[in-house]
Design an enzyme around this catalytic site. Structure first.
Site, short mmCIF file in Angstrom:
data_model
loop_
_atom_site.label_atom_id
_atom_site.label_comp_id
_atom_site.label_asym_id
_atom_site.label_seq_id
_atom_site.Cartn_x
_atom_site.Cartn_y
_atom_site.Cartn_z
N SER A 77 -12.60 -4.96 -7.77
CA SER A 77 -12.54 -4.70 -6.33
C SER A 77 -13.50 -3.60 -5.96
O SER A 77 -13.78 -2.70 -6.76
CB SER A 77 -11.11 -4.27 -5.95
N THR A 136 -5.11 2.64 -7.63
CA THR A 136 -6.45 2.56 -7.05
C THR A 136 -7.32 3.67 -7.62
O THR A 136 -6.97 4.85 -7.55
CB THR A 136 -6.38 2.66 -5.52
N GLN A 194 0.86 -0.44 -4.78
CA GLN A 194 -0.46 0.17 -4.94
C GLN A 194 -0.32 1.68 -4.81
O GLN A 194 0.22 2.18 -3.83
CB GLN A 194 -1.43 -0.38 -3.88
N TYR A 217 -1.89 5.56 -4.70
CA TYR A 217 -2.89 6.62 -4.63
C TYR A 217 -2.29 7.86 -5.29
O TYR A 217 -1.14 8.21 -5.06
CB TYR A 217 -3.24 6.95 -3.18
N LYS A 255 -6.97 -0.90 -10.17
CA LYS A 255 -7.55 -1.56 -8.99
C LYS A 255 -8.81 -0.81 -8.55
O LYS A 255 -8.74 0.36 -8.20
CB LYS A 255 -6.55 -1.60 -7.84
N ARG A 259 -12.85 -15.63 1.90
CA ARG A 259 -12.76 -16.14 3.27
C ARG A 259 -12.54 -17.65 3.34
O ARG A 259 -12.27 -18.19 4.41
CB ARG A 259 -14.05 -15.78 4.05
N HIS A 281 -12.80 -2.30 -2.79
CA HIS A 281 -12.03 -1.80 -1.65
C HIS A 281 -12.45 -2.49 -0.36
O HIS A 281 -12.42 -1.90 0.72
CB HIS A 281 -12.22 -0.28 -1.52
N GLY A 331 -6.94 -9.53 1.93
CA GLY A 331 -6.51 -8.39 2.73
C GLY A 331 -6.69 -8.67 4.21
O GLY A 331 -5.76 -9.06 4.91
N SER A 344 0.82 -1.21 0.00
CA SER A 344 0.00 0.00 0.00
C SER A 344 0.86 1.26 0.00
O SER A 344 1.91 1.32 0.65
CB SER A 344 -0.91 0.01 1.23
#
Length: 366
Positions: free
Chosen positions: A255, A156, A128, A130, A233, A292, A257, A311, A107
């Site tokens: 995604s 993202t 990733q 921003y 993303k 999961r 998020h 994540g 990130s």
């Protein structure tokens, strides 16, 4: 750790080990958390179909993404501020990724610098991004990534503004004194503002720093500053997938998020088929949000994803036992994944398709 049966066991231990503010930040979603819960429940509505008398003594589960070969189609996705869960933070995650022969997506908002994470292990890593309002800062950040052995940049695109995360507002989320946004310390932006009366320090930070005016045309500028593959993303629609192809994007991560941005939207797995239809095998598609169980990996690949990212689950492992906890969570999911592959009668992930799913349960949101 041998007595832990599924990944929820790690979540329970992590909850005991870390602060309430950190736990709520990691596990919370936006507004009523409808999309957060839908991400998980949508997988439950997709039903598997079993084929019998197939030789499943050996399962081919390896794959290649942008020249990176990994043992299983499961990556460690971008999660900010790992040091909220464990003092080793992203270093532990990078070392776990190497032990597992998988890819880590770091990130922008990491609590360890991108350079230190790069040198912490020999496994391949993606970054990733921003987009900061200060384009000079964004350019410098991208050049740092170029020089630090990262293999791809994942931009993202679903966060022009931070989703309204009420748990963070109630907790007046900010950073402990010893944790920084390390990638931004050199720009004197390594600390979140401290909320005075109410609100989230992270929301204030993102509101001040993250660019909300970028468009598809700005991707040309990003390409001009890197030779790395660029992945989008946060893409969810057929139309945007077509635009990604038009702008020669090399990959897509379907995604939402993790349910932390737009609440009341479809789950990622429900969006996947229409993105796959639009792309038509021209570029690789990945998926995050809601994984999961190992069977969720199977369902994602059967619907057209090349691989998936987790994540929260591996962060539960980090909070429970550090590096070993990440490895423990990952191995449980892969064990479930391989068991599911055998039970449905599929010995190669490249053979996974709709024929292993009940037709009436396949999402159809065109």
């Amino acid at each position: 750790m041998d007595d832990l049966v599924n990944i929820s066991d790690f979540q329970d231990i992590s909850k005991k080990n870390i602060s309430k503010m950190a736990y709520d930040y990691i596990n919370g979603g936006s507004d009523d958390e409808l999309t957060l819960s839908r991400n998980v429940m949508a997988f439950r509505n997709i039903l598997l179909k079993q084929k019998i008398l197939v030789d499943v003594s050996k399962i081919k589960s390896s794959t290649t993404l942008f020249n990176s070969s990994i043992d299983n189609p499961l990556l460690l996705g971008a999660v900010s501020l790992h040091k909220l869960s464990h003092p080793m933070g992203e270093i532990a995650t990078a070392q776990a990724a190497e032990a597992l022969n998988t890819i880590m997506l770091l990130s922008s908002l990491s609590s360890t610098s991108l350079e230190d994470v790069s040198s912490a292990s020999n496994s391949d890593k993606w970054f990733q991004l921003y987009w900061n309002k200060d384009r000079t800062l964004t350019k410098d950040l991208v050049h740092r990534v170029n020089g630090s052995k990262y293999k791809a940049i994942a931009l993202t695109v679903d966060a022009p503004v931070l989703g309204h995360r009420e748990k963070d507002v109630y907790n007046k989320f900010t950073l402990p004194d010893d944790i920084y946004l390390e990638n931004f310390r050199k720009y004197a932006q390594g600390k979140l503002p401290v909320p005075q009366q109410s609100g989230s320090g992270l929301a204030q930070y993102v509101g001040h720093k993250t660019e909300d005016s970028i468009t598809w045309s700005d991707l040309d500028w990003l390409k001009s500053n890197t030779n790395l593959p660029i992945i989008i993303k946060g893409l969810q629609t057929y139309e945007d997938a077509k635009l990604a192809l038009k702008h020669e994007i090399q990959g897509i991560i379907v995604s939402n998020h993790g349910g932390r941005q737009l609440d009341g939207s479809l789950s990622s797995i429900e969006c996947l088929p229409r993105v796959v239809d639009a792309v038509d095998d021209q570029i690789d598609i990945l998926l995050d949000s809601g994984i999961r169980r190992g069977s969720d990996i199977v369902k994602s690949i059967a619907l057209g994803a090349k691989a998936v990212l987790i994540g929260r689950p591996y962060i539960w492992g980090l909070g429970a036992f550090g590096k070993d906890g990440i490895i423990g969570v990952y191995n449980i999911l892969i064990k479930e994944f391989l068991t599911t592959m055998k039970l449905i009668g599929c010995n190669d992930i490249n053979k996974l398709d709709h024929s292993f799913l009940e037709d009436h349960s396949i999402p159809n949101f065109s």
